[in-house]
Design an enzyme around this catalytic site. Sequence first.
Site, PDB file in Angstrom:
ATOM      1  N   ASP A  67       0.821  -1.208   0.000  1.00 52.88           N
ATOM      2  CA  ASP A  67       0.000   0.000   0.000  1.00 52.88           C
ATOM      3  C   ASP A  67       0.853   1.256   0.000  1.00 52.88           C
ATOM      4  O   ASP A  67       2.074   1.190   0.150  1.00 52.88           O
ATOM      5  CB  ASP A  67      -0.956  -0.011   1.207  1.00 52.88           C
ATOM      6  CG  ASP A  67      -0.239  -0.249   2.531  1.00 52.88           C
ATOM      7  OD1 ASP A  67       1.000  -0.289   2.552  1.00 52.88           O
ATOM      8  OD2 ASP A  67      -0.928  -0.381   3.559  1.00 52.88           O
ATOM      9  N   ASN A 136      -7.040  -1.877  14.635  1.00 55.45           N
ATOM     10  CA  ASN A 136      -8.455  -2.184  14.393  1.00 55.45           C
ATOM     11  C   ASN A 136      -8.615  -3.382  13.450  1.00 55.45           C
ATOM     12  O   ASN A 136      -9.689  -3.612  12.912  1.00 55.45           O
ATOM     13  CB  ASN A 136      -9.168  -0.947  13.809  1.00 55.45           C
ATOM     14  CG  ASN A 136      -8.572  -0.513  12.473  1.00 55.45           C
ATOM     15  OD1 ASN A 136      -7.646  -1.150  11.955  1.00 55.45           O
ATOM     16  ND2 ASN A 136      -9.087   0.564  11.899  1.00 55.45           N
ATOM     17  N   HIS A 138      -7.013  -3.775  10.554  1.00 54.12           N
ATOM     18  CA  HIS A 138      -6.836  -3.527   9.122  1.00 54.12           C
ATOM     19  C   HIS A 138      -5.588  -4.243   8.614  1.00 54.12           C
ATOM     20  O   HIS A 138      -4.640  -4.480   9.350  1.00 54.12           O
ATOM     21  CB  HIS A 138      -6.841  -2.030   8.772  1.00 54.12           C
ATOM     22  CG  HIS A 138      -5.628  -1.251   9.138  1.00 54.12           C
ATOM     23  ND1 HIS A 138      -5.659  -0.199  10.022  1.00 54.12           N
ATOM     24  CD2 HIS A 138      -4.341  -1.330   8.715  1.00 54.12           C
ATOM     25  CE1 HIS A 138      -4.455   0.327  10.129  1.00 54.12           C
ATOM     26  NE2 HIS A 138      -3.631  -0.350   9.353  1.00 54.12           N
ATOM     27  N   GLU A 143      -9.599  -1.285   5.555  1.00 56.95           N
ATOM     28  CA  GLU A 143     -10.134  -0.878   6.852  1.00 56.95           C
ATOM     29  C   GLU A 143     -11.443  -1.616   7.138  1.00 56.95           C
ATOM     30  O   GLU A 143     -12.165  -1.998   6.210  1.00 56.95           O
ATOM     31  CB  GLU A 143     -10.426   0.630   6.819  1.00 56.95           C
ATOM     32  CG  GLU A 143      -9.185   1.495   6.650  1.00 56.95           C
ATOM     33  CD  GLU A 143      -8.512   1.786   7.989  1.00 56.95           C
ATOM     34  OE1 GLU A 143      -8.591   0.960   8.913  1.00 56.95           O
ATOM     35  OE2 GLU A 143      -7.903   2.863   8.096  1.00 56.95           O
TER      36      GLU A 143
HETATM   37  C1  GLP Z   1      -0.253   0.928   8.455  1.00 58.59           C
HETATM   38  C2  GLP Z   1      -0.003   0.028   7.245  1.00 58.59           C
HETATM   39  C3  GLP Z   1      -0.233  -1.418   7.557  1.00 58.59           C
HETATM   40  C4  GLP Z   1       0.436  -1.793   8.861  1.00 58.59           C
HETATM   41  C5  GLP Z   1      -0.164  -0.987   9.970  1.00 58.59           C
HETATM   42  C6  GLP Z   1       0.404  -1.306  11.330  1.00 58.59           C
HETATM   43  O1  GLP Z   1      -1.534   1.434   8.508  1.00 58.59           O
HETATM   44  N1  GLP Z   1      -0.790   0.409   6.118  1.00 58.59           N
HETATM   45  O2  GLP Z   1       0.239  -2.208   6.483  1.00 58.59           O
HETATM   46  O3  GLP Z   1       0.281  -3.170   9.102  1.00 58.59           O
HETATM   47  O4  GLP Z   1       0.049   0.388   9.705  1.00 58.59           O
HETATM   48  O5  GLP Z   1       1.554  -0.543  11.573  1.00 58.59           O
HETATM   49  P1  GLP Z   1       2.550  -0.732  12.770  1.00 58.59           P
HETATM   50  O6  GLP Z   1       3.375  -1.929  12.418  1.00 58.59           O
HETATM   51  O7  GLP Z   1       3.367   0.516  12.801  1.00 58.59           O
HETATM   52  O8  GLP Z   1       1.747  -0.938  13.989  1.00 58.59           O
END
Ligand code: GLP
Length: 240
Positions: A67, A136, A138, A143
Site C-alpha cells: 500500500d 483495528n 486492518h 479498513e
Molecule cells: C499501516 C499500514 C499497515 C500496517 C499498519 C500497522 O496502517 N498500512 O500495512 O500493518 O500500519 O503498523 P505498525 O506496524 O506501525 O503498527
Amino acid sequence: MRIIICDNYYEMSKKAAILVASQVNMNPRSVLGLATGSTPEGMYSILINMYNNKEVDFSEVTTFNLDEYFPISKSNSQSYDFFMKKHLFSHINVPETNINIPNGEACDAEKECEEYEKKIDAFGGIDLQILGIGQNGHIGFNEPDEFLFSNTHKTDLTESTISANSRFFASADEVPKNALTMGMATILKAKKIVLLASGKSKHDAISKLVSGKITTSCPATMLNMHKDLVVICDKEAYHG
Ligand code: GLP
C-alpha cells in the site's frame, strides 16, 4: 493457520527474516509482497545483516508493496516509498526496476490500481506476502467496513488509523486521508502469508484473527480463508 509465539520483538523479527531469506534462497526469482509500519522494521534490519553476510542475495527478486498513502509525494519522508528505501531497498541489491509500490503521485488512482493488480498477476502472483496488522484489524489499508473491495483500490482511512499513524507525522491533519492498497483478494492470492504482530495494542486484533471467525469488520479475520498462513507474534500481542 500456524501461530508462532515469540518471547520478544527481536525473536519475532529474526524468525520472519529467516523465513524470507529461506524463500529467496529456495527460489532466487521469488516475488515478495512487502509491508510497512514499525512492526517489520526489525525484520528488514536483520535481512540487511544477512545480505551483508552473504546469507541471501536479492538480485533476482521482485517486490510488490502492499500500500501507499494517496496522494503523497515519493520524497515525503512519511511515504511508504521513502520508508522502503530507508529501511530496506537502499541497503540490499534488489534492482530498482524490480521494485513495485503503488504510486502515491499517480494522476489517475483507478488506473494505477488496475495496472498494479495486473502487474502482480503478470508476475505469476506473490510467492510470500509479509503483513503487519492495524490495531483495528486492518490489513494493508483494508479498513473495517460492511463491504470491502477485493482488488487493489483507492480507499479512505478511518479516524482510528489516521490517529494511530499520526505519530509519524507532525500532526493528525498531515496524515493523508486516502490510500492505494492491495485488496483482500489480492492478498489472499499470495501463495504464502506471514503476518507479524508485536505489542499489547495488537492483542484485540490478534484475538479476533485466531478465533477462526470471519468478518469484514476485522479484515485480518479474512486471512482465515488462506491455506498457508503463519502468524508470528510476541507474547504481548498474543496474550494481551
Ligand atoms: C499501516 C499500514 C499497515 C500496517 C499498519 C500497522 O496502517 N498500512 O500495512 O500493518 O500500519 O503498523 P505498525 O506496524 O506501525 O503498527
